[in-house]
Design a protein around this motif. Structure first.
Motif, PDB file in Angstrom:
ATOM      1  N   SER A  48       0.732  -1.184   0.006  1.00 10.37           N
ATOM      2  CA  SER A  48      -0.008   0.018  -0.160  1.00 10.37           C
ATOM      3  C   SER A  48       0.817   1.229  -0.040  1.00 10.37           C
ATOM      4  O   SER A  48       1.929   1.179   0.373  1.00 10.37           O
ATOM      5  N   PRO A  49       0.546   2.371  -0.566  1.00 10.55           N
ATOM      6  CA  PRO A  49       0.982   3.654  -0.540  1.00 10.55           C
ATOM      7  C   PRO A  49       1.380   4.021   1.102  1.00 10.55           C
ATOM      8  O   PRO A  49       2.194   4.960   1.144  1.00 10.55           O
ATOM      9  N   PHE A  50       0.402   3.681   1.797  1.00  9.16           N
ATOM     10  CA  PHE A  50       0.415   3.845   3.403  1.00  9.16           C
ATOM     11  C   PHE A  50       0.929   2.880   4.098  1.00  9.16           C
ATOM     12  O   PHE A  50       0.085   2.241   4.515  1.00  9.16           O
ATOM     13  N   MET A  51       2.213   2.606   4.283  1.00  7.10           N
ATOM     14  CA  MET A  51       2.676   1.492   5.260  1.00  7.10           C
ATOM     15  C   MET A  51       2.574   1.969   6.612  1.00  7.10           C
ATOM     16  O   MET A  51       3.022   2.976   6.860  1.00  7.10           O
ATOM     17  N   VAL A  52       1.969   0.708   7.233  1.00  8.60           N
ATOM     18  CA  VAL A  52       1.958   0.917   8.558  1.00  8.60           C
ATOM     19  C   VAL A  52       3.343   0.304   9.238  1.00  8.60           C
ATOM     20  O   VAL A  52       3.547  -0.857   9.064  1.00  8.60           O
ATOM     21  N   GLN A  53       3.927   0.849  10.092  1.00  5.93           N
ATOM     22  CA  GLN A  53       5.113   0.321  11.016  1.00  5.93           C
ATOM     23  C   GLN A  53       4.878   0.380  12.387  1.00  5.93           C
ATOM     24  O   GLN A  53       4.447   1.533  12.769  1.00  5.93           O
ATOM     25  N   ALA A  54       4.788  -0.741  13.244  1.00  7.45           N
ATOM     26  CA  ALA A  54       4.463  -0.533  14.398  1.00  7.45           C
ATOM     27  C   ALA A  54       5.391  -1.608  15.291  1.00  7.45           C
ATOM     28  O   ALA A  54       6.185  -2.279  14.717  1.00  7.45           O
ATOM     29  N   THR A  55       5.511  -1.402  16.614  1.00  9.03           N
ATOM     30  CA  THR A  55       6.213  -2.210  17.534  1.00  9.03           C
ATOM     31  C   THR A  55       5.691  -3.800  17.741  1.00  9.03           C
ATOM     32  O   THR A  55       6.508  -4.469  18.270  1.00  9.03           O
ATOM     33  N   GLY A  56       4.480  -3.893  17.360  1.00 11.52           N
ATOM     34  CA  GLY A  56       4.047  -5.538  17.261  1.00 11.52           C
ATOM     35  C   GLY A  56       3.466  -5.614  16.193  1.00 11.52           C
ATOM     36  O   GLY A  56       3.426  -5.051  14.937  1.00 11.52           O
ATOM     37  N   THR A  57       3.483  -7.119  15.775  1.00 17.00           N
ATOM     38  CA  THR A  57       2.955  -7.798  14.589  1.00 17.00           C
ATOM     39  C   THR A  57       1.523  -7.576  14.031  1.00 17.00           C
ATOM     40  O   THR A  57       1.270  -7.642  12.913  1.00 17.00           O
ATOM     41  N   ARG A  58       0.614  -7.230  15.037  1.00 14.77           N
ATOM     42  CA  ARG A  58      -0.703  -7.251  15.099  1.00 14.77           C
ATOM     43  C   ARG A  58      -1.175  -6.197  13.768  1.00 14.77           C
ATOM     44  O   ARG A  58      -2.066  -6.517  13.199  1.00 14.77           O
ATOM     45  N   MET A  59      -0.533  -4.953  13.802  1.00 16.51           N
ATOM     46  CA  MET A  59      -0.918  -3.575  12.842  1.00 16.51           C
ATOM     47  C   MET A  59      -0.583  -4.396  11.436  1.00 16.51           C
ATOM     48  O   MET A  59      -1.313  -4.101  10.526  1.00 16.51           O
TER      49      MET A  59
END
Length: 115
Positions: A48-59
């Motif tokens: 996606s053009p809006f990549m989500v990076q987070a501290t957990g794998t759930r997102m």
């Protein structure tokens, strides 16, 4: 981008990649797919053009639920009509674009009020 044409592609890999190490590591969705436009085979790795990076794998796992899946490992691939090698598996919805705009606008207002 919301008006880009689409074609049926084949999902080759999907998962979650981590980096940064330790307890503060960041995770992001990872995909690899192939698709054909006018008889030319292309390989893509953009979810996606809006990549989500987070501290957990759930997102990251949640973001992959937006992939339009078909029989077997078939997926819908949205590609640029001018540059067919540029593609995504998920295009932003109007709701997502509006939400992102509101998020940025609220950050600007909060920063302006803090001055």
């Amino acid at each position: 981008m919301r008006r880009w044409p689409h074609t049926l592609g084949r999902l080759l890999e999907e998962g979650v990649s981590g980096y940064g190490g330790g307890g503060d590591g960041m995770y992001a969705a990872r995909v690899k797919y192939e698709y054909s436009v006018d008889g030319v085979l292309h390989t893509g790795a953009n979810l996606s053009p809006f990549m989500v990076q987070a501290t957990g794998t759930r997102m990251a796992k949640w973001q992959m639920t937006g992939i339009q899946r078909h029989q077997g490992n078939g997926v819908t691939v949205f590609y640029s009509p001018r540059r067919p090698h540029k593609s995504y598996l998920i295009v932003p919805s109007l709701r997502g674009i509006a939400g992102l705009f509101l998020l940025f606008a609220s950050v600007i207002v909060v920063m302006w009020l803090a001055i």
